[in-house]
Design a protein around this motif. Sequence first.
Motif, PDB file in Angstrom:
ATOM      1  N   PRO A 182      26.546  61.176  19.146  1.00  0.00           N
ATOM      2  CA  PRO A 182      26.559  59.742  18.788  1.00  0.00           C
ATOM      3  C   PRO A 182      27.875  59.353  18.122  1.00  0.00           C
ATOM      4  O   PRO A 182      28.357  60.055  17.228  1.00  0.00           O
ATOM      5  CB  PRO A 182      25.374  59.607  17.816  1.00  0.00           C
ATOM      6  N   PRO A 183      28.473  58.241  18.540  1.00  0.00           N
ATOM      7  CA  PRO A 183      29.758  57.815  17.957  1.00  0.00           C
ATOM      8  C   PRO A 183      29.566  57.228  16.562  1.00  0.00           C
ATOM      9  O   PRO A 183      28.482  56.775  16.190  1.00  0.00           O
ATOM     10  CB  PRO A 183      30.260  56.757  18.936  1.00  0.00           C
ATOM     11  N   GLU A 184      30.644  57.193  15.806  1.00  0.00           N
ATOM     12  CA  GLU A 184      30.583  56.679  14.440  1.00  0.00           C
ATOM     13  C   GLU A 184      30.137  55.218  14.409  1.00  0.00           C
ATOM     14  O   GLU A 184      29.376  54.805  13.524  1.00  0.00           O
ATOM     15  CB  GLU A 184      31.957  56.808  13.780  1.00  0.00           C
ATOM     16  N   GLU A 185      30.583  54.431  15.382  1.00  0.00           N
ATOM     17  CA  GLU A 185      30.228  53.015  15.409  1.00  0.00           C
ATOM     18  C   GLU A 185      28.720  52.827  15.544  1.00  0.00           C
ATOM     19  O   GLU A 185      28.156  51.860  15.022  1.00  0.00           O
ATOM     20  CB  GLU A 185      30.945  52.313  16.564  1.00  0.00           C
ATOM     21  N   PHE A 186      28.061  53.765  16.246  1.00  0.00           N
ATOM     22  CA  PHE A 186      26.609  53.646  16.402  1.00  0.00           C
ATOM     23  C   PHE A 186      25.905  53.670  15.060  1.00  0.00           C
ATOM     24  O   PHE A 186      24.981  52.895  14.816  1.00  0.00           O
ATOM     25  CB  PHE A 186      26.076  54.772  17.287  1.00  0.00           C
ATOM     26  N   TRP A 187      26.326  54.574  14.177  1.00  0.00           N
ATOM     27  CA  TRP A 187      25.642  54.711  12.890  1.00  0.00           C
ATOM     28  C   TRP A 187      25.745  53.424  12.079  1.00  0.00           C
ATOM     29  O   TRP A 187      24.780  53.002  11.427  1.00  0.00           O
ATOM     30  CB  TRP A 187      26.227  55.884  12.109  1.00  0.00           C
ATOM     31  N   LYS A 188      26.898  52.784  12.127  1.00  0.00           N
ATOM     32  CA  LYS A 188      27.059  51.529  11.388  1.00  0.00           C
ATOM     33  C   LYS A 188      26.125  50.449  11.916  1.00  0.00           C
ATOM     34  O   LYS A 188      25.529  49.687  11.150  1.00  0.00           O
ATOM     35  CB  LYS A 188      28.522  51.067  11.477  1.00  0.00           C
ATOM     36  N   LYS A 209      26.049  53.080   1.541  1.00  0.00           N
ATOM     37  CA  LYS A 209      27.395  53.684   1.432  1.00  0.00           C
ATOM     38  C   LYS A 209      27.621  54.758   2.487  1.00  0.00           C
ATOM     39  O   LYS A 209      28.755  55.086   2.810  1.00  0.00           O
ATOM     40  CB  LYS A 209      27.595  54.280   0.028  1.00  0.00           C
ATOM     41  N   ASN A 210      26.527  55.333   3.023  1.00  0.00           N
ATOM     42  CA  ASN A 210      26.629  56.373   4.050  1.00  0.00           C
ATOM     43  C   ASN A 210      25.777  55.943   5.231  1.00  0.00           C
ATOM     44  O   ASN A 210      24.548  55.878   5.139  1.00  0.00           O
ATOM     45  CB  ASN A 210      26.147  57.716   3.505  1.00  0.00           C
ATOM     46  N   THR A 211      26.406  55.631   6.348  1.00  0.00           N
ATOM     47  CA  THR A 211      25.653  55.048   7.458  1.00  0.00           C
ATOM     48  C   THR A 211      24.972  56.079   8.349  1.00  0.00           C
ATOM     49  O   THR A 211      24.239  55.704   9.268  1.00  0.00           O
ATOM     50  CB  THR A 211      26.566  54.154   8.323  1.00  0.00           C
ATOM     51  N   VAL A 212      25.185  57.367   8.125  1.00  0.00           N
ATOM     52  CA  VAL A 212      24.392  58.381   8.831  1.00  0.00           C
ATOM     53  C   VAL A 212      23.150  58.636   7.988  1.00  0.00           C
ATOM     54  O   VAL A 212      23.254  59.131   6.865  1.00  0.00           O
ATOM     55  CB  VAL A 212      25.178  59.692   9.036  1.00  0.00           C
ATOM     56  N   PRO A 213      21.955  58.290   8.466  1.00  0.00           N
ATOM     57  CA  PRO A 213      20.758  58.382   7.630  1.00  0.00           C
ATOM     58  C   PRO A 213      20.422  59.828   7.283  1.00  0.00           C
ATOM     59  O   PRO A 213      20.658  60.746   8.075  1.00  0.00           O
ATOM     60  CB  PRO A 213      19.667  57.755   8.502  1.00  0.00           C
TER      61      PRO A 213
END
Length: 300
Positions: A238-244, A287-291
């Motif tokens: 999963p790309p970083e943008e997805f987590w946001k 603050k951390n978008t990866v749950p």
Amino acid sequence: MREIPLYSTFKKIESINKGMSGDKKYYIETVDKKHLLLRISDFSEYDQKKIEYDLIKKLINFDVNMPFPIDFGVCNEGKSVYTLLSWIEGEEVETILSTLTEKEQYKLGIESGKNLRKIHSLPAPQGIDDWSIRYFSVIDERLEAFRSEGIPFDGDKIILDYIETNKPLLENRPQCYHHGDYHMGNMILSKDGELFVIDWHTVDFNNYGDPWYEFNRLGTEFPAFASGQIDGYFNYNPPEEFWKLLAYYLSVSAITSIVWSKYFAPDRMNSILKLNKDILYWFDDMKNTVPIWYKSEFEM
């Protein structure tokens, strides 16, 4: 019902009293031993039901595991519209997940992610407005309703600030067709061990928009399944943008549900307030978008 062309082949008709839709649903067995699902709706829903049926016909060609379209038309002297689909024999994923090991849950999640990716391979209609325009034309009003008449909770400003600050994330997003209500309650594990997607009747943003928006119904109460769905969709990367955007869609869905619950489902208010607090915990106050529930060690 007798006006349905295949009615003469119906050997067994059983009413189904499950689900939240207003459709009348029936399990059908035919004389040639076929098992079918019949949905009957008010004729006022004809246009939407036709869109749903045509969407199912298109997605069958994309190898999505789903009921096969059999027939569609008008019945009951023009007062109703019917949809006839193949019946999927099996168990609802929502009811069996708690009986499975985490690795088994993860494996099912992988399949759900693969199915969702196939659904999203069907592009949205051409010439539509940018996703951010379409999304906020609906969501801004709901957010304002929370600000004016929602039930405040510790951390609500953190969520609202995250939503406001990250609005630009939704600009120029790709758009595709949606299932509309993609969650484990709308999935069936067949007797052959295949995962099928059912219940295509929910209309949300006309059933097309940002593909990642459909993760707003992710089954986070089963972290292994949720992690698998993400990994299956993105082929384990999963790309970083997805987590946001996942944090965005989950938080918007949770906080705007408060006013909805206040007026339409007050018995669910405690669980919705808990969900908002859970989101703050999962994302470390945004603050951390990866749950924190996302895990990759289930990989097989």
